[in-house]
Write a protein that holds these residues in place. Structure first.
Motif, PDB file in Angstrom:
ATOM      1  N   HIS A  28      59.202  74.974 -15.076  1.00 21.37           N
ATOM      2  CA  HIS A  28      60.515  74.867 -14.447  1.00 21.37           C
ATOM      3  C   HIS A  28      60.504  75.526 -13.067  1.00 21.37           C
ATOM      4  O   HIS A  28      60.041  76.656 -12.923  1.00 21.37           O
ATOM      5  CB  HIS A  28      61.561  75.549 -15.340  1.00 21.37           C
ATOM      6  CG  HIS A  28      62.963  75.314 -14.894  1.00 21.37           C
ATOM      7  ND1 HIS A  28      63.446  74.068 -14.586  1.00 21.37           N
ATOM      8  CD2 HIS A  28      63.991  76.165 -14.705  1.00 21.37           C
ATOM      9  CE1 HIS A  28      64.709  74.169 -14.229  1.00 21.37           C
ATOM     10  NE2 HIS A  28      65.068  75.434 -14.292  1.00 21.37           N
ATOM     11  N   ALA A  29      60.991  74.788 -12.073  1.00 21.75           N
ATOM     12  CA  ALA A  29      61.075  75.344 -10.724  1.00 21.75           C
ATOM     13  C   ALA A  29      62.465  75.924 -10.503  1.00 21.75           C
ATOM     14  O   ALA A  29      63.457  75.361 -10.965  1.00 21.75           O
ATOM     15  CB  ALA A  29      60.793  74.265  -9.683  1.00 21.75           C
ATOM     16  N   VAL A  30      62.528  77.052  -9.829  1.00 20.08           N
ATOM     17  CA  VAL A  30      63.796  77.759  -9.637  1.00 20.08           C
ATOM     18  C   VAL A  30      63.860  78.322  -8.220  1.00 20.08           C
ATOM     19  O   VAL A  30      62.937  78.132  -7.428  1.00 20.08           O
ATOM     20  CB  VAL A  30      63.935  78.926 -10.641  1.00 20.08           C
ATOM     21  CG1 VAL A  30      64.065  78.412 -12.057  1.00 20.08           C
ATOM     22  CG2 VAL A  30      62.760  79.885 -10.528  1.00 20.08           C
ATOM     23  N   LEU A  31      64.936  79.006  -7.926  1.00 20.21           N
ATOM     24  CA  LEU A  31      65.077  79.667  -6.638  1.00 20.21           C
ATOM     25  C   LEU A  31      65.299  81.156  -6.889  1.00 20.21           C
ATOM     26  O   LEU A  31      66.213  81.531  -7.615  1.00 20.21           O
ATOM     27  CB  LEU A  31      66.280  79.084  -5.891  1.00 20.21           C
ATOM     28  CG  LEU A  31      66.485  79.617  -4.479  1.00 20.21           C
ATOM     29  CD1 LEU A  31      65.399  79.103  -3.544  1.00 20.21           C
ATOM     30  CD2 LEU A  31      67.857  79.214  -3.944  1.00 20.21           C
ATOM     31  N   LEU A  32      64.446  81.978  -6.306  1.00 12.73           N
ATOM     32  CA  LEU A  32      64.662  83.423  -6.413  1.00 12.73           C
ATOM     33  C   LEU A  32      65.615  83.831  -5.307  1.00 12.73           C
ATOM     34  O   LEU A  32      65.333  83.604  -4.141  1.00 12.73           O
ATOM     35  CB  LEU A  32      63.348  84.190  -6.219  1.00 12.73           C
ATOM     36  CG  LEU A  32      62.183  83.859  -7.135  1.00 12.73           C
ATOM     37  CD1 LEU A  32      61.025  84.808  -6.841  1.00 12.73           C
ATOM     38  CD2 LEU A  32      62.609  83.982  -8.575  1.00 12.73           C
ATOM     39  N   VAL A  33      66.729  84.424  -5.688  1.00 16.08           N
ATOM     40  CA  VAL A  33      67.709  84.781  -4.664  1.00 16.08           C
ATOM     41  C   VAL A  33      67.846  86.287  -4.487  1.00 16.08           C
ATOM     42  O   VAL A  33      68.515  86.739  -3.551  1.00 16.08           O
ATOM     43  CB  VAL A  33      69.100  84.173  -4.956  1.00 16.08           C
ATOM     44  CG1 VAL A  33      69.014  82.653  -5.009  1.00 16.08           C
ATOM     45  CG2 VAL A  33      69.688  84.718  -6.241  1.00 16.08           C
TER      46      VAL A  33
END
Ligand SMILES: *[C@@H]1O[C@H](CO)[C@@H](O)[C@H](O)[C@H]1NC(C)=O
Ligand SMILES: *[C@@H]1O[C@H](CO)[C@@H](O)[C@H](O)[C@H]1NC(C)=O
Length: 331
Positions: free
Chosen positions: A281-286
């Motif tokens: 799963h690809a995500v965004l680290l914020v």
């Protein structure tokens, strides 16, 4: 006389035990049914037939058991239980929402290494407090996480460059990025390349998300943000944090097994639940570090996790979160 009494008491005991047992059994069933009904109401589920509903109830029951196992072995503060994915088998969840291409390491392209951050990571950083993150989006029933991860990163890079936060189009990538497989999965490294070739991204408003592949409707006249290249971050979590704080939200990927059951808190599952080589799963680290050293991540609509965010324990390369961090570069 006394022997007779004892026998009687035994029978009584057995009867009581059986009644108690039957009572418990029904009690459990009633609880399960109530939970399932609440799930259907909360997440607006309807099933086409009685058989389908029964099948989903059984899956729901299995998932509640898995959630309990995760919970009993949890090393962080996460709560696992009913989520919007509770009526899906692990395979269905993977097929509908995850991304098989991410763990095919042979497909991974060499990317330019990122220039390291100029200083060490601060104790905490959250790009949501600095206007670089658009509201939580929802990929729907489509394995397009790679597109969301990349547009999220580019929104951040564009914001850093221009001071303007745009919501950019994932559908453009689903339709026009021929290097990737639309709802069947994709790689951020390919997506950057496709965006460079296309000439940029349109906004969400101009090219809105529908969650399945259609023919490419990209128009270069509507490009709202461009990128010039892309880079790969080191796999050290401290360096990733330092880079994130200095340069913007980072595209990342991880093993999402525990995410199907996650409700809130800082997730720290045992490694056996989270093979770092099975990234899906690809995500965004914020951001990171707000609560006991964590990374937070964005994804599946506001009715998931903590208002759309998942919090993962930081510091032990958990779930492979350090393995595929990248960013676009806007010059
Ligand atoms: C609930 O689901 C039905 C049918 O699947 C749909 O028509 C309706 O718009 C949904 N309602 C909400 C609030 O999502
Ligand atoms: C970055 O890309 C844009 C759009 O393709 C281009 O106009 C610009 O000149 C590029 N900047 C640099 C420094 O190469």
């Amino acid at each position: 006389m006394s022997g007779f009494t004892v026998l009687n008491m035994c029978e009584l005991f057995i009867m009581h035990f059986m009644i108690f047992f039957i009572f418990c059994y029904f009690q459990e069933t009633v609880e399960l049914l109530t939970e399932f009904k609440n799930f259907m109401i909360t997440y607006n589920r309807t099933y086409s037939s009685q058989e389908e509903a029964e099948k989903r109830l059984r899956i729901f029951q299995e998932n509640m058991k898995t959630a309990q196992t995760l919970q009993s072995l949890e090393q962080g503060s996460a709560e696992y239980g009913v989520t919007k994915f509770s009526d899906l088998t692990e395979d269905e969840f993977r097929m509908m929402y995850l991304n098989p291409m991410l763990s095919q390491w042979s497909l991974k392209k060499e990317m330019k290494p990122a220039t390291p951050a100029s200083k060490a990571a601060p104790d905490s950083w959250d790009w949501r407090d600095h206007g670089a993150v658009s509201p939580v989006k929802n990929q729907g029933m489509c394995g397009s996480c790679w597109a969301f991860s990349v547009t999220g990163n580019i929104e951040g890079q564009w914001f850093k460059k221009t001071g303007q936060l745009l919501s950019l189009s994932e559908q453009e990538l689903v339709d026009c990025d021929k290097l990737d497989q639309a709802c069947g999965g994709g790689l951020p490294s390919n997506a950057y390349e496709a965006i460079e070739k296309l000439g940029g991204l349109e906004t969400e408003t101009d090219y809105n998300y529908i969650g399945h592949k259609q023919s490419c409707d990209f128009s270069s006249g509507k490009v709202a943000a461009y990128i010039n290249s892309s880079v790969e971050l080191p796999d050290n979590e401290n360096e990733i944090a330092a880079w994130l704080a200095e340069k913007g939200p980072v595209s990342a990927a991880l093993n999402a097994f525990a995410m199907q059951f996650y409700r809130k808190g800082v997730s720290h599952p045992l490694k056996i639940f989270c093979n770092p080589w099975m990234i899906d799963h690809a995500v965004l680290l914020v951001g990171f570090g707000q609560r006991d050293d964590v990374v937070f991540i964005f994804l599946w609509g506001e009715d998931y996790g903590e208002q759309g965010y998942y919090y993962l324990y930081r510091g032990s390369r958990l779930c492979g979160i350090n393995k595929m961090c990248s960013s676009a570069i806007v010059n």
